[in-house]
Design a protein around this motif. Structure first.
Motif, PDB file in Angstrom:
ATOM      1  N   TYR A  80       0.902  -1.095   0.253  1.00 52.71           N
ATOM      2  CA  TYR A  80      -0.066   0.117   0.014  1.00 52.71           C
ATOM      3  C   TYR A  80       0.962   1.239  -0.039  1.00 52.71           C
ATOM      4  N   LYS A  81       0.592   1.996  -0.952  1.00 56.66           N
ATOM      5  CA  LYS A  81       1.324   3.451  -0.804  1.00 56.66           C
ATOM      6  C   LYS A  81       0.254   4.621  -1.203  1.00 56.66           C
ATOM      7  N   ALA A  82       0.344   5.516  -0.598  1.00 57.46           N
ATOM      8  CA  ALA A  82      -0.446   6.614  -0.829  1.00 57.46           C
ATOM      9  C   ALA A  82       0.450   7.969  -0.608  1.00 57.46           C
ATOM     10  N   PHE A  83      -0.013   8.983  -1.742  1.00 61.34           N
ATOM     11  CA  PHE A  83       0.823  10.293  -1.443  1.00 61.34           C
ATOM     12  C   PHE A  83      -0.334  11.068  -1.015  1.00 61.34           C
ATOM     13  N   LEU A  93      -1.043   2.894  -4.804  1.00 61.17           N
ATOM     14  CA  LEU A  93      -1.063   1.220  -4.863  1.00 61.17           C
ATOM     15  C   LEU A  93      -1.751   0.768  -3.551  1.00 61.17           C
ATOM     16  N   LYS A  94      -2.908   0.148  -3.900  1.00 60.98           N
ATOM     17  CA  LYS A  94      -3.603  -0.202  -2.706  1.00 60.98           C
ATOM     18  C   LYS A  94      -3.447  -1.494  -1.810  1.00 60.98           C
ATOM     19  N   ASP A  95      -3.431  -2.585  -3.051  1.00 58.86           N
ATOM     20  CA  ASP A  95      -3.438  -4.023  -2.393  1.00 58.86           C
ATOM     21  C   ASP A  95      -2.530  -4.697  -3.446  1.00 58.86           C
ATOM     22  N   LEU A 145      10.806  -0.892  -5.010  1.00 56.23           N
ATOM     23  CA  LEU A 145      11.754  -2.159  -5.035  1.00 56.23           C
ATOM     24  C   LEU A 145      13.136  -1.850  -4.667  1.00 56.23           C
ATOM     25  N   VAL A 146      13.616  -0.887  -5.159  1.00 59.08           N
ATOM     26  CA  VAL A 146      14.894  -0.239  -4.749  1.00 59.08           C
ATOM     27  C   VAL A 146      15.057   0.670  -3.690  1.00 59.08           C
ATOM     28  N   GLY A 147      14.191   1.048  -2.816  1.00 60.35           N
ATOM     29  CA  GLY A 147      14.383   1.879  -1.879  1.00 60.35           C
ATOM     30  C   GLY A 147      14.304   3.183  -2.251  1.00 60.35           C
ATOM     31  N   LEU A 148      14.019   3.764  -3.362  1.00 59.24           N
ATOM     32  CA  LEU A 148      14.023   5.310  -3.472  1.00 59.24           C
ATOM     33  C   LEU A 148      12.727   5.796  -2.949  1.00 59.24           C
ATOM     34  N   LEU A 149      11.536   4.864  -2.914  1.00 63.22           N
ATOM     35  CA  LEU A 149      10.594   5.351  -2.263  1.00 63.22           C
ATOM     36  C   LEU A 149      10.312   4.453  -1.091  1.00 63.22           C
ATOM     37  N   THR A 150       9.662   4.765   0.195  1.00 56.61           N
ATOM     38  CA  THR A 150       9.186   3.730   0.825  1.00 56.61           C
ATOM     39  C   THR A 150       7.682   3.422   0.899  1.00 56.61           C
ATOM     40  N   CYS A 151       7.216   2.188   1.105  1.00 56.31           N
ATOM     41  CA  CYS A 151       5.793   1.833   1.158  1.00 56.31           C
ATOM     42  C   CYS A 151       5.260   2.076   2.527  1.00 56.31           C
ATOM     43  N   ASP A 152       3.903   2.429   2.384  1.00 57.61           N
ATOM     44  CA  ASP A 152       3.281   2.677   3.684  1.00 57.61           C
ATOM     45  C   ASP A 152       2.891   1.387   4.676  1.00 57.61           C
ATOM     46  N   SER A 153       2.488   0.398   3.836  1.00 58.89           N
ATOM     47  CA  SER A 153       2.435  -0.914   4.445  1.00 58.89           C
ATOM     48  C   SER A 153       2.722  -2.133   3.563  1.00 58.89           C
ATOM     49  N   GLY A 154       2.877  -3.273   3.971  1.00 56.23           N
ATOM     50  CA  GLY A 154       2.799  -4.352   3.223  1.00 56.23           C
ATOM     51  C   GLY A 154       4.188  -5.013   3.091  1.00 56.23           C
ATOM     52  N   GLU A 155       4.521  -6.076   2.439  1.00 59.02           N
ATOM     53  CA  GLU A 155       5.877  -6.702   2.507  1.00 59.02           C
ATOM     54  C   GLU A 155       6.424  -6.658   1.090  1.00 59.02           C
ATOM     55  N   VAL A 156       7.607  -6.189   1.019  1.00 56.42           N
ATOM     56  CA  VAL A 156       8.553  -6.059  -0.379  1.00 56.42           C
ATOM     57  C   VAL A 156       9.876  -6.943  -0.115  1.00 56.42           C
ATOM     58  N   ILE A 157       9.866  -8.097  -0.572  1.00 53.63           N
ATOM     59  CA  ILE A 157      11.178  -8.883  -0.563  1.00 53.63           C
ATOM     60  C   ILE A 157      11.992  -8.796  -1.935  1.00 53.63           C
ATOM     61  N   VAL A 158      13.091  -8.494  -1.873  1.00 56.37           N
ATOM     62  CA  VAL A 158      13.887  -8.552  -3.195  1.00 56.37           C
ATOM     63  C   VAL A 158      15.168  -9.614  -2.738  1.00 56.37           C
ATOM     64  N   LEU A 159      15.307 -10.441  -3.644  1.00 56.05           N
ATOM     65  CA  LEU A 159      16.359 -11.198  -3.504  1.00 56.05           C
ATOM     66  C   LEU A 159      16.394 -11.772  -1.807  1.00 56.05           C
ATOM     67  N   VAL A 191       6.327   4.027  -9.469  1.00 60.16           N
ATOM     68  CA  VAL A 191       6.216   4.336  -8.078  1.00 60.16           C
ATOM     69  C   VAL A 191       6.496   2.650  -7.145  1.00 60.16           C
ATOM     70  N   LEU A 192       5.983   1.710  -8.044  1.00 61.18           N
ATOM     71  CA  LEU A 192       6.321   0.114  -7.602  1.00 61.18           C
ATOM     72  C   LEU A 192       7.677  -0.009  -7.690  1.00 61.18           C
ATOM     73  N   ILE A 193       8.207   0.321  -8.685  1.00 64.13           N
ATOM     74  CA  ILE A 193       9.770   0.011  -8.932  1.00 64.13           C
ATOM     75  C   ILE A 193      10.759   0.722  -7.998  1.00 64.13           C
ATOM     76  N   LYS A 194      10.206   1.697  -7.795  1.00 61.39           N
ATOM     77  CA  LYS A 194      10.980   2.863  -7.050  1.00 61.39           C
ATOM     78  C   LYS A 194      10.942   2.233  -5.763  1.00 61.39           C
TER      79      LYS A 194
END
Lengths: 265, 269
Positions: A29-32, A38-40, A68-82, A63-66
């Motif tokens: 989830y990400k909001a500005f 991004l909702k779910d 993934l590389v930590g350029l933006l932070t998500c508000d909630s949820g789980e992002v696992i890369v490698l 926003v989604l791929i940013k």
């Protein structure tokens, strides 16, 4: 509406894909401010595959791929890369992760005060300080040769065409030999012939460097040419995922216009 | 470190309807964090020595012509304008001392810094602002390099080192302007002129001038970098970054000048 959890092996055009997940996104989830982008979002990227993310402008693809590389932070949820939780790692771990994830920007983001060679050397010399001058030069030439632009070595970015800039941008990420490639609108603003070249390059990168890639685009020709799997971002969620044919075999009014515009008009 | 800085920007964006008071505090917090990060990055390896030298050369070279012209004219005009007042008391022989003290204590540091704030500050603000909006800074971040160290630390250090050097250069060129005027009017020789001038200058004047120039240089660098590094809203943001680098930089230089004059006056009395 969502395609039934497709068998990843079935969806692939390539045959060497195994089932190892290199990216896992759950309930993102990400909001500005009050604008929910991004909702779910739930998404997996499997090792060796090219996943195309489609969606209208402003739907949060970049926003989604940013995130993934930590350029933006998500508000909630789980992002696992490698196998690393992007939101719960230290800055040092994030830098280590970024070495394994290449990011090709929509406008190439080449350093305009440096030559093409200096652009490529910049990340390499700062991340592999033990490399000698000769090794650095060899790596630069090797990767530029891979994108077919060895002749531009000493040119400034302003002297390059749009397609050449994209290629150099991709070369700059490849020089660190990433495991994952993230392409943000790789064909945006290019003529159809150059688009084809870029599509071929994305496939070549996948074959030569064995990368897993997420390609953000709204160009269906690109999606069809490079995507092993396609996911459409609708209203902040991935409502349809599967092969190109599976995703577009629908009467959904939110999906059909994409296909109609690209292939009928 | 990078993530923390980004969080504060996000925090600022996410505060619902922040009042003016809250905004001022958030901005101050941001500035404080930016300055603190500069000191952290400046002392921790790896060092960007090559880029620092390039920036020093760039800042010095870029300002040299303007500073030479302005310094020379200021020295000449100041001498010419001061002569009638001193002549009333029959004290024209004090002209070299007066010009030397005025130039070294105030005119040279202030002139150099104001010119640098306009020329160097705006250039840093615009350059970093443009790099921000064209995602070049993001590109450095995702390639696991430290854009703050490469872009900000080197530029702030370069302006902190270069402005004091330029200040003494301005003072020297100003003295040459004054010498020309005195030579034409009174026929004073260069040896006599410089002997009289240097006799009136104290060690404290040199220290005070150096300290002021270092502070002004740091201010120009940090303001330009802060405005550029945090710029947004496309080309409009780049323009704003360049503009506010100059306006805020000059404003802070005047404030610092007032404070430093008061501070060094304590040692003189």
């Amino acid at each position: 509406m969502q395609c039934s959890d497709p068998d990843p092996v079935e969806q692939k055009k390539t045959t060497d894909t195994n089932l190892e997940k290199v990216i896992t996104i759950r309930n993102l989830y990400k909001a500005f401010g009050n604008f929910e982008v991004l909702k779910d979002v739930n998404l997996d990227l499997y090792k060796g595959e090219n996943l195309v993310v489609l969606g209208k402008s402003g739907t949060g693809k970049s926003v989604l791929i940013k995130i993934l590389v930590g350029l933006l932070t998500c508000d909630s949820g789980e992002v696992i890369v490698l196998k690393k939780h992007v939101d719960h790692i230290t800055y040092k771990e994030l830098l280590e992760l970024r070495l394994k994830v290449g990011f090709s920007f929509q406008n190439s983001a080449l350093y305009d005060s440096m030559t093409v060679a200096e652009n490529l050397k910049f990340p390499l010399v700062r991340n592999q300080r033990k490399l000698g001058k000769a090794e650095v030069n060899r790596s630069v030439e090797e990767v530029l040769d891979a994108v077919g632009l060895l002749a531009t070595l000493n040119q400034m970015p302003s002297e390059l065409s749009g397609g050449q800039r994209k290629r150099v941008g991709i070369a700059r990420t490849l020089i660190l030999q990433p495991e994952i490639m993230l392409y943000d609108e790789p064909t945006a603003g290019l003529d159809p012939i150059t688009c084809e070249d870029i599509n071929s390059l994305i496939n070549e990168v996948q074959e030569r460097y064995h990368t897993s890639s997420i390609i953000i685009t709204h160009d269906l020709t690109c999606a069809k040419a490079v995507g092993n799997r396609v996911a459409i971002l609708l209203d902040g969620k991935f409502e349809r995922q599967g092969t190109f044919e599976e995703v577009f075999n629908t009467d959904d009014d939110r999906v059909k216009p994409f296909y109609d515009y690209n292939f009928i008009q | 470190m990078e993530r923390k800085a980004n969080t504060s920007i996000v925090l600022k964006a996410n505060v619902k309807g922040p009042g003016k008071f809250t905004r001022v505090f958030l901005t101050l917090y941001d500035v404080f964090e930016f300055v603190a990060r500069f000191f952290r990055e400046a002392f921790l390896p790896p060092y960007e020595g090559k880029e620092l030298v390039r920036q020093c050369f760039d800042i010095g070279y870029r300002s040299l012509l303007l500073i030479s012209t302005t310094g020379f004219i200021t020295g000449m005009v100041f001498t010419k304008q001061s002569r009638p007042s001193l002549a009333e008391f029959g004290a024209t022989s004090w002209l070299p001392s007066l010009v030397a003290i005025a130039l070294l204590r105030t005119l040279a540091p202030l002139l150099t810094s104001l010119i640098a704030a306009g020329k160097v500050g705006s250039s840093i603000g615009a350059e970093l602002g443009s790099m921000r909006v064209t995602e070049q800074i993001d590109a450095m971040e995702v390639s696991a390099t430290n854009p703050f160290k490469f872009l900000v630390t080197t530029r702030v250090l370069a302006s902190t080192i270069t402005i004091p050097i330029l200040t003494f250069y301005t003072a020297l060129v100003g003295m040459l302007g004054a010498l020309l005027n005195v030579y034409i009017s009174e026929g004073t020789s260069a040896v006599a002129f410089f002997q009289t001038s240097l006799e009136s200058i104290t060690f404290l004047d040199i220290i005070a001038s150096t300290v002021k120039a270092v502070i002004f240089g740091f201010t120009i660098g940090i303001v330009g970098c802060y405005q550029g590094y945090n710029s947004s809203k496309g080309t409009e943001g780049v323009g704003k970054a360049a503009n506010s680098s100059v306006v805020i930089g000059m404003f802070l230089i005047f404030i610092e000048e007032v404070i430093s004059v008061q501070f060094f006056a304590m040692f003189r009395s």
